[in-house]
Write a protein that holds these residues in place. Structure first.
Motif, short mmCIF file in Angstrom:
data_model
loop_
_atom_site.label_atom_id
_atom_site.label_comp_id
_atom_site.label_asym_id
_atom_site.label_seq_id
_atom_site.Cartn_x
_atom_site.Cartn_y
_atom_site.Cartn_z
N SER B 17 13.98 -9.92 -3.95
CA SER B 17 13.84 -8.82 -4.89
C SER B 17 14.90 -7.74 -4.68
O SER B 17 15.19 -7.35 -3.55
CB SER B 17 12.45 -8.21 -4.74
OG SER B 17 12.31 -7.16 -5.65
N GLY B 18 15.48 -7.25 -5.77
CA GLY B 18 16.38 -6.12 -5.68
C GLY B 18 15.57 -4.85 -5.72
O GLY B 18 14.34 -4.88 -5.81
N LEU B 20 14.83 -2.88 -3.54
CA LEU B 20 14.08 -2.64 -2.31
C LEU B 20 15.06 -2.55 -1.16
O LEU B 20 16.17 -3.07 -1.25
CB LEU B 20 13.12 -3.80 -2.04
CG LEU B 20 11.90 -3.89 -2.94
CD1 LEU B 20 11.26 -5.26 -2.78
CD2 LEU B 20 10.90 -2.81 -2.60
N TRP B 53 3.51 -1.12 -1.29
CA TRP B 53 2.76 -1.50 -2.50
C TRP B 53 3.34 -2.76 -3.13
O TRP B 53 2.62 -3.61 -3.64
CB TRP B 53 2.73 -0.34 -3.50
CG TRP B 53 1.81 0.77 -3.10
CD1 TRP B 53 2.13 2.04 -2.77
CD2 TRP B 53 0.38 0.68 -2.96
NE1 TRP B 53 1.01 2.76 -2.44
CE2 TRP B 53 -0.08 1.95 -2.56
CE3 TRP B 53 -0.56 -0.33 -3.14
CZ2 TRP B 53 -1.42 2.24 -2.32
CZ3 TRP B 53 -1.91 -0.06 -2.92
CH2 TRP B 53 -2.32 1.21 -2.51
N TYR B 54 4.66 -2.84 -3.09
CA TYR B 54 5.29 -4.06 -3.61
C TYR B 54 4.80 -5.28 -2.84
O TYR B 54 4.36 -6.28 -3.42
CB TYR B 54 6.81 -3.93 -3.52
CG TYR B 54 7.52 -5.26 -3.63
CD1 TYR B 54 7.54 -5.95 -4.84
CD2 TYR B 54 8.14 -5.84 -2.52
CE1 TYR B 54 8.16 -7.18 -4.94
CE2 TYR B 54 8.76 -7.07 -2.61
CZ TYR B 54 8.77 -7.74 -3.83
OH TYR B 54 9.37 -8.97 -3.93
N SER B 57 1.37 -6.26 -3.59
CA SER B 57 1.20 -7.01 -4.84
C SER B 57 1.69 -8.45 -4.69
O SER B 57 1.13 -9.36 -5.29
CB SER B 57 1.88 -6.29 -6.01
OG SER B 57 3.26 -6.56 -6.02
N SER B 60 -1.03 -10.20 -3.01
CA SER B 60 -2.25 -10.30 -3.82
C SER B 60 -2.12 -11.28 -4.98
O SER B 60 -3.11 -11.55 -5.67
CB SER B 60 -2.60 -8.92 -4.41
OG SER B 60 -2.69 -7.96 -3.41
N ALA B 61 -0.92 -11.76 -5.24
CA ALA B 61 -0.75 -12.65 -6.41
C ALA B 61 -1.64 -13.87 -6.27
O ALA B 61 -1.72 -14.48 -5.19
CB ALA B 61 0.72 -13.07 -6.51
N LEU B 62 -2.29 -14.21 -7.36
CA LEU B 62 -3.21 -15.35 -7.32
C LEU B 62 -2.44 -16.63 -7.04
O LEU B 62 -1.35 -16.85 -7.60
CB LEU B 62 -3.94 -15.46 -8.66
CG LEU B 62 -4.96 -14.36 -8.96
CD1 LEU B 62 -5.48 -14.51 -10.39
CD2 LEU B 62 -6.11 -14.40 -7.97
N LEU B 65 -1.11 -18.78 -9.87
CA LEU B 65 0.09 -18.42 -10.63
C LEU B 65 1.35 -18.99 -9.96
O LEU B 65 2.44 -18.95 -10.55
CB LEU B 65 0.21 -16.90 -10.74
CG LEU B 65 -0.90 -16.22 -11.55
CD1 LEU B 65 -0.77 -14.71 -11.47
CD2 LEU B 65 -0.86 -16.68 -13.00
N ASP B 66 1.20 -19.44 -8.73
CA ASP B 66 2.29 -20.16 -8.05
C ASP B 66 3.58 -19.34 -8.02
O ASP B 66 4.65 -19.82 -8.39
CB ASP B 66 2.52 -21.51 -8.76
CG ASP B 66 3.36 -22.44 -7.90
OD1 ASP B 66 3.38 -22.22 -6.68
OD2 ASP B 66 3.99 -23.34 -8.46
N LEU B 67 3.47 -18.11 -7.58
CA LEU B 67 4.63 -17.22 -7.63
C LEU B 67 5.40 -17.16 -6.31
O LEU B 67 6.62 -17.14 -6.30
CB LEU B 67 4.18 -15.81 -8.00
CG LEU B 67 3.77 -15.59 -9.45
CD1 LEU B 67 3.15 -14.21 -9.62
CD2 LEU B 67 4.98 -15.74 -10.36
N TYR B 68 4.70 -17.09 -5.19
CA TYR B 68 5.40 -16.76 -3.95
C TYR B 68 5.22 -17.77 -2.80
O TYR B 68 6.06 -17.85 -1.94
CB TYR B 68 4.95 -15.39 -3.45
CG TYR B 68 5.18 -14.29 -4.45
CD1 TYR B 68 6.48 -13.93 -4.82
CD2 TYR B 68 4.12 -13.63 -5.05
CE1 TYR B 68 6.70 -12.93 -5.75
CE2 TYR B 68 4.33 -12.63 -5.98
CZ TYR B 68 5.61 -12.27 -6.33
OH TYR B 68 5.83 -11.29 -7.24
N ARG B 72 5.07 -16.62 2.50
CA ARG B 72 5.61 -15.33 2.09
C ARG B 72 4.49 -14.33 1.85
O ARG B 72 4.59 -13.16 2.21
CB ARG B 72 6.46 -15.49 0.83
CG ARG B 72 7.04 -14.17 0.42
CD ARG B 72 8.02 -14.27 -0.71
NE ARG B 72 8.36 -12.93 -1.14
CZ ARG B 72 8.90 -12.62 -2.30
NH1 ARG B 72 9.23 -13.57 -3.13
NH2 ARG B 72 9.15 -11.36 -2.62
#
Lengths: 270, 1160
Positions: B17-18, B20, B53-54, B57, B60-62, B65-68, B72
């Motif tokens: 992520s940028g 940050l 907070w970032y 989140s 906390s991603a479900l 949703l297969d995001l992270y 991680r």
């Protein structure tokens, strides 16, 4: 209760403004004779009642309308329940808090009623069980792609408008990550997968300055100047999309008195 | 040093992520925040908060949703948790934001696998939270969520019940349910939290499912979409449900475990509603092997301090008691640790369905504890004695053996006792289903230990580096300001020329193992460096390095209790006084100041220190004062303890910061010897950071040399620095073996060899092994070999050295065969060297003869003492190598230092009569001018002679004397009083006083006061001490005996009849009936509440109330049990009734299923 939504909007002069890269919406209400001002207060009160009394308590909307229109008084059960659901919006409440709450509902009504902005997908409106007056709101719209605007909502009654707006920038800038983290957690549970992914990545999108992230500052005030939000871009330079900054100035003649009138209407018979 | 500051871990957490900080920049920001904390509470950089907070989140991603990805997300939560912890350290944060940071941090820590930090994050709220919060108030969701993740059941049970009542009342009054309205998110959150709490405490699976449903509904109900806070809290609790369930004892324990086992942990204080990751792994039955697997008979646990190994041991004990008819034996290296373990076990075992009594015996020689005792906590010496005396009885009585701090087998003084006890036990249980569990935080050679106790590798060997609180390492040095030279005045022309430079303290902080070192320099000098001209040699007028540590300690103390470890007692006392000097006007605990004044004199330096919240702690202090200091450090009324390593090895006293003032001291040879290293150092620094109280501990190593970055390595001893070596494999033992070999070559008698302590212990072991056989010649050779092979030494010796030991063992075996049967058996049980056993044997025969000549010498305690110790016998005993006497001297060091002569037998009489230790010091050691040193000398003598050696030697003597008397009087009752050993240990002369000590009392003054009062005022000899005490209540006890709070608690435990089952009965859902002492306002059939009397000093009496009216008191005999129940917060109904003319209270847990909830 069914209230013609446009009826509320029609009390205002809507105009789109742009200052450099900042676009803002001026929603200006002209000074009104007392009966019309009272009617406007009633319309906003009705929006508040609809917002707060949903689901299993929706039957109380009719009870409220009955009493406000001079019908039979509340039953003890109705009275007790409405006192709880309309807490924080009573005429005896701290005026500062009350004006801030009314300001939030003005922002809410304007956001919902705005016919020019891209279609509204979801709005996270004024907080119930609020821990502090004023605050934030989130609007998701679709303009081809989904995008969101994180709003900071302020009221302006005494000090200079520019200071209020500047405070709004500061608060939004300081608290955006937290606001969005909270929205993100709960919002990702929606059924629509595209919307769920948007919510799940709200904070990341904001900090990355993604095209889906927009900043908004809304001010409820008594008088609407012709220029406002001119420095907004400087405060949120990292946002990289097209038109990522949005202002909203909602003016109601005599906001403090108007807020009190809204409260009086809400609490009629309580 | 910490995982969260490791840039690689940060890189994983941050992703690509940028917008940050980069991992390196974030590491620096975190390090800066850590360093600033040393200077006091401070706001943290807003970029850190945004990042937190970032990361929150991201975490906390479900999953759907297969995001992270899970790694991680876990890393993100760990870093976020760390940042929120730092953010909470700023007192300027507003209440609502503190609650948000707290809850967010708790979520992050639990999901990051750092559960104790979730409890620590809430700690600030314990002192500030309102007793009750209305359901309709703002912020209620955060209050519920944060209390739930801190397992604050004392607040949750009454508060959630009250809120549920509010909701029910509202629903009834309004005529509709709230769950599908704007209040729905809050109502569903309340219901879900209530159900989650019930699952965690009571283990009802249905309530867990109900909790999930309610929490999901709280998040998704459209009617309350605008209650973001309730939804946010509910979302996280909903998502945490799986983590909490995975860690819950109810899920971890096998399904057929009696429920009272889990209840012993979920109900008793401190409550354990979920286990920590290493504990879960150990007990996870889905993975092979696991600790509760009945096929696992050997368990080797290596976990750092604060990783929860003691709790695992408690679970093993509870599970064992619930399934098997045998008891558990828990071995710890010191008596004070035994007491601590006993108390914490007792708190839990009282909730077990199987009647379970936990005890510890200070006496080595009580073969059998009370019949009710199911768990005995003992020292290695006692286990060794029991095994020598009657190994079959030991194996019949105990099915589970837990050996804590097993690395102490390497202790040159006492290590062999543990090694042989463990080796014998291991050998005796090779084919039985006895289980042996060994634990330590400091085993470098784990494979070696495992190979020793589990040669077939069928057990479970588990090690983990996990711990909850982070640790920040730093090094303190001093730095002269060379620019500010000042010439010192010369009193006369002969005085040397001196120049002085201000000295500043510099703290070199290394928040990350790989990152840069940050330096904090004191703004004010902490002393001065004085040099002589022209040599520039350091002058004695320079400030002592120790003194420069006082300001550092004071600064650290602002964040929590500080433990300073000094190499010597005198250094500890001086530094404590110097810290106290810097703390003018700050008060310590009044009762402890009074107690120390009474025991040590008002002018004693400790009293002055205590008045300012500072203590020094070492073994040369009255034990009740030491116990008081320990209690008050836990209560945080004492902020600074300066001690020697005897504290960290003897007591589990965690603190926020540990300062190692020096790793060694100059010895008489003029050289500097480092001894606070390896396991001892690890033990000391392991106290930094109190799990579940704070998320971070600070460790400062003070170095009186120029800063050298490589010194940080001193704080992280590696496995090579932590070898557990058998005493027999040490160079010293091998040298002694050579001595013996030379003696044998010269045809010396092996049975009276004085070749050295280690080799004499080995001979004694062989003797014991021989005695296990019925063969008149001793054990067969192969049997002896088997025992030799079962020692740790055999794992570590070379083949050649094994053969040398083997030859010596065979010689000892032959000597055993030539020794008369009664003598060799007796010597084998002594636990002394054979040569010392021979001395004791001769002495016991002489004493027995004198008894037979004049039985009246056995009539009184005084005459018995004269009989045993008169005629020069005391001197003879104290000359035995086992005695290890600390002889009082006239001064600490220097020319003219000499021992002080005194009449040891007379001192013994005065000690047993209960004379005050200060009087004794003044009477017997007047030759020491410094009163403080005098007292210290006497205390050391009492510890080494009266507390340790004599009771042990006397125990052997009494046994042998009575054997001889029995033989010669053919059963006539002429016996030497077995209690003499206890009288000497405790310094009392009556059985009631001994009984109180055995029950956990530590104050000699109070024990004597109670015993004297009892003997003088009981109405008849048939009235037991317990019954007599129970005719009074706490207020009476306070008035008559002036006990400290900890002594009152010990008296309350003593007053509790064995097998009292109030807590266990209640928790199992049955009715428990207790008598109460009623006031005139009490009426039968009243409903009542039980709660402490406001305004009472701790421990408070428990009152029986109707509303605000006090109608009775819980009697002393039931106080401990009822207090334990009240502490659970679990709702209990109380109904009064008259039975046989007396008022009783029927207590029953309220059925929470009957209470209903919000309409769904």
């Amino acid at each position: 209760m069914t209230e013609p939504l446009r009826a509320f909007s029609s009390y205002f002069d809507w105009s789109r403004r742009r200052w450099r890269y900042v676009r803002w919406t001026r929603v200006a209400g002209a000074p009104l004779p007392a009966p019309e001002s009272q009617e406007l207060a009633r319309l906003l009160a009705a929006r508040i009642v609809e917002h707060r009394l949903r689901g299993g308590s929706a039957h109380l909307v009719a009870a409220w309308a009955r009493v406000v229109s001079g019908g039979s008084p509340y039953t003890p059960a109705e009275k007790a329940a409405l006192s709880a659901y309309l807490a924080g919006l009573d005429p005896g409440h701290d005026p500062e808090h009350l004006q801030a709450s009314v300001g939030e509902y003005l922002w809410y009504a304007c956001s919902v009623d705005d016919a020019v902005e891209p279609p509204l997908v979801r709005i996270e409106g004024p907080k119930f069980h609020a821990t502090a007056p004023g605050g934030d709101g989130l609007v998701v719209r679709r303009d081809g792609q989904l995008f969101f605007t994180l709003w900071e909502i302020k009221k302006h009654t005494g000090s200079h408008l520019t200071r209020v707006v500047r405070d709004g920038y500061g608060q939004l800038s300081s608290n955006a990550a937290r606001y969005l983290a909270e929205y993100s957690a709960v919002g990702q549970t929606v059924a629509d997968p595209e919307l769920a992914r948007l919510y799940a990545t709200l904070v990341e999108s904001w900090l990355d300055g993604s095209t889906s992230a927009h900043a908004g500052v809304a001010v409820a005030t008594s008088v609407a100047p012709d220029q406002c939000f001119s420095t907004m871009g400087k405060h949120f330079e990292h946002l990289g999309g097209t038109d990522p900054w949005h202002g909203l100035l909602a003016a109601v003649d005599g906001l403090p008195a108007f807020s009190r009138r809204v409260a009086e209407v809400l609490w009629t018979g309580l | 040093m910490d995982r969260a500051l490791n840039p690689e871990r940060l890189r994983v957490a941050l992703g690509e992520s940028g917008g940050l900080p980069t991992p390196e920049a974030l590491s620096d920001l975190l390090a800066d925040a850590e360093v600033r904390l040393f200077q006091g509470p401070h706001p943290i950089d807003p970029r850190l908060v945004d990042t937190a907070w970032y990361l929150h989140s991201v975490g906390s991603a479900l999953e759907s949703l297969d995001l992270y990805g899970p790694d991680r997300q876990r890393a993100a939560f760990q870093v976020a948790g760390h940042i929120f912890d730092l953010a909470l350290a700023d007192p300027g944060v507003e209440l609502i934001d503190r609650l948000r940071f707290t809850f967010a941090g708790q979520v992050a820590n639990v999901r990051g696998g750092l559960n104790p930090n979730a409890i620590a994050a809430y700690r600030w709220r314990l002192g500030t939270r309102p007793d009750r919060t209305s359901f309709f108030s703002s912020g209620v969701a955060l209050e519920i969520g944060s209390a739930l993740l801190a397992y604050d059941t004392a607040w949750l049970f009454p508060s959630l019940r009250a809120m549920r009542t509010e909701v029910r009342d509202a629903e009834q009054a309004w005529g509709f349910g709230l769950s599908d309205t704007a209040f729905g998110a809050a109502a569903n959150l309340l219901q879900g939290s209530w159900d989650l709490l019930r699952y965690l405490v009571y283990g009802e699976v249905a309530t867990l499912e109900a909790a999930r449903t309610s929490l999901e509904r709280a998040v998704t109900t459209e009617a309350s979409a605008n209650d973001l806070e309730s939804r946010w809290v509910a979302f996280h609790l909903w998502q945490l449900g799986t983590d909490l369930q995975r860690g819950s004892l109810w899920a971890v324990l096998p399904p057929d475990t009696p429920p009272s086992v889990a209840r012993a942990f979920t109900s008793a204080n401190p409550r354990i509603l979920t286990l920590w990751p290493p504990q879960v792994r150990l007990l996870d039955r889905e993975r092979e092997p696991y600790a509760l697997d009945p096929n696992v008979r050997r368990l080797v646990l290596s976990l750092p301090t604060s990783a929860g190994k003691t709790l695992v041991a408690q679970v093993l004990v509870a599970e064992h008691l619930s399934r098997r008819p045998t008891g558990a034996c828990f071995v710890a290296p010191t008596r004070s640790l035994c007491r601590e373990i006993e108390q914490s076990l007792r708190r839990r075992m009282r909730f077990l369905a199987r009647p379970s009594e936990v005890s510890t015996s200070d006496s080595l020689f009580d073969l059998i504890q009370d019949a009710e005792t199911t768990v005995e906590v003992m020292t290695p010496e006692r286990l060794a004695y029991l095994l020598r005396a009657d190994p079959e009885a030991v194996l019949a009585r105990f099915g589970l053996f837990i050996i804590d701090e097993v690395h102490s087998v390497g202790d040159p003084g006492r290590g062999w006792t543990l090694e042989w006890a463990l080796s014998s036990l291991h050998n005796l249980t090779r084919t039985t289903d006895h289980r042996i569990v060994v634990m330590s935080a400091a085993i470098g050679n784990r494979a070696n230990i495992a190979g020793w106790l589990d040669p077939d590798d069928t057990g479970f060997h588990y090690s983990s580096a996990w711990r909850g609180p982070r640790r920040v390492h730093s090094i303190f040095t001093t730095q002269p300001d060379w620019d500010k030279e000042a010439e010192l005045p010369r009193p006369n022309s002969n005085s040397p020329e001196r120049v002085s430079y201000p000295l500043h303290g510099v703290l070199h902080i290394r928040p990350t193992a790989t990152g840069r070192v940050h330096q904090l320099r004191t703004t004010q000098p902490v002393g001065s460096l004085v040099l002589r001209r022209p040599t520039r040699a350091r002058d004695a007028m320079s400030t002592a390095f120790r003194t420069t540590l006082a300001p550092l300690a004071v600064v650290l103390g602002r964040s929590g209790p500080v433990l300073v470890i000094c190499p010597t007692k005198s250094e500890a006392a001086r530094l404590a006084s110097e810290i106290a000097d810097l703390r003018e006007g700050e008060g310590g605990p009044g009762w402890l100041v009074e107690l120390a004044s009474a025991r040590l004199g008002a002018e004693h330096p400790l009293v002055r220190c205590l008045r300012r919240g500072v203590a020094f702690h070492h073994a040369s202090r009255p034990s009740e004062v030491l116990a008081g200091i320990e209690d008050e450090v836990v209560a945080e009324t004492i902020h600074y303890v300066v001690a020697t390593t005897t504290l960290t090895e003897g007591v589990n006293l965690p603190v926020r910061s540990v300062v190692i003032a020096a790793q060694g001291a100059f010895a008489t040879d003029g050289d500097f010897h480092e001894f606070i290293t390896g396991a001892r150092l690890l033990n000391a620094i392991g106290r930094a950071g109190r799990a579940a109280k704070e998320s971070e501990g600070w460790i400062v190593l003070a170095r009186n040399v120029a800063f050298d970055r490589s010194d940080f390595a001193r704080l992280t001893p590696g496995e090579a620095d932590l070898p557990v070596q058998s005493v027999l494999a040490s160079g010293q033992a091998l040298a002694e073996l050579a001595n013996l070999e030379r003696e044998l070559a010269a045809s010396a008698d092996i049975a009276v060899s004085r070749a050295g302590r280690a080799i004499e212990d080995f001979l004694s072991y062989v003797w014991y092994v021989c005695s296990l056989s019925d063969d008149p010649a001793g054990i067969p050779l192969e049997g002896l070999e088997s025992f030799l092979q079962s020692t740790l030494a055999w794992q570590q010796l070379s083949r050649a050295d094994r053969n040398r030991y083997r030859r010596v063992a065979q010689a000892a075996r032959e000597r055993y065969g030539r020794t008369p049967a009664s003598t060799r058996r007796r010597w084998s049980r002594a636990g002394t060297s054979l040569a010392s056993a021979a001395v004791l044997d001769g002495m016991s025969r002489a004493i027995a003869r004198e008894c037979l000549e004049d039985p009246s010498v056995l009539g009184t305690v005084d005459s018995s003492l004269d009989l045993v110790f008169g005629g020069g016998r005391l001197g003879l005993l104290l000359e035995l190598p086992e005695a290890g006497v600390s002889w009082p001297r006239n001064q600490r060091t220097g020319q003219g230092t000499r021992p002080i002569p005194f009449d040891g037998v007379r001192l013994l009489h005065d000690w047993v009569e209960g004379r005050d230790i200060r009087d004794l010091a003044d009477s017997y050691l007047a030759g020491a001018r410094d009163p403080e040193f005098r007292l210290e000398q006497l205390a050391d003598y009492i510890t080494s002679v009266f507390d340790n050696f004599l009771p042990w030697a006397l125990g052997i003597l009494i046994g042998w004397v009575n054997e001889a008397l029995g033989d010669q009087t053919e059963g006539n009752e002429v016996t030497l009083n077995r209690s003499l050993a206890s009288y000497i240990r405790y310094g009392v002369n009556s059985e009631p006083a001994v009984a109180l000590f055995r029950a956990g009392l530590r104050s000699r003054v109070v024990a004597v006061a109670v015993a004297t009062d009892y003997l003088a005022n009981r109405h008849s000899p048939d009235v037991s001490l317990r019954d007599w005490l129970c005719t009074m209540d706490l207020a009476d006890w306070r008035g008559r005996f002036a006990p400290s709070p900890s002594e009152l608690r010990a008296l309350l435990e003593f007053a509790r009849p064995a097998q009292t089952r109030v807590a266990a009965t209640l928790l199992s859902g049955e009715v428990a009936t207790i008598p109460i002492r009623a006031t005139e306002l009490a009426l039968p059939d009243q409903s009542a509440d039980l709660r402490p009397i406001p305004g009472d000093p701790e421990p408070r009496r428990v009152g029986v109330w109707t509303g605000d009216v006090l109608i009775g008191y819980v009697q002393a005999e039931h106080h401990a049990e009822v207090d334990a129940v009240i502490a659970t917060g679990i709702p209990v109904s109380t109904r009064l009734q008259t039975v046989d003319g007396a008022l009783v209270a029927h207590l029953q847990m309220i059925d929470l299923n009957d209470e209903g909830g919000a309409q769904q």
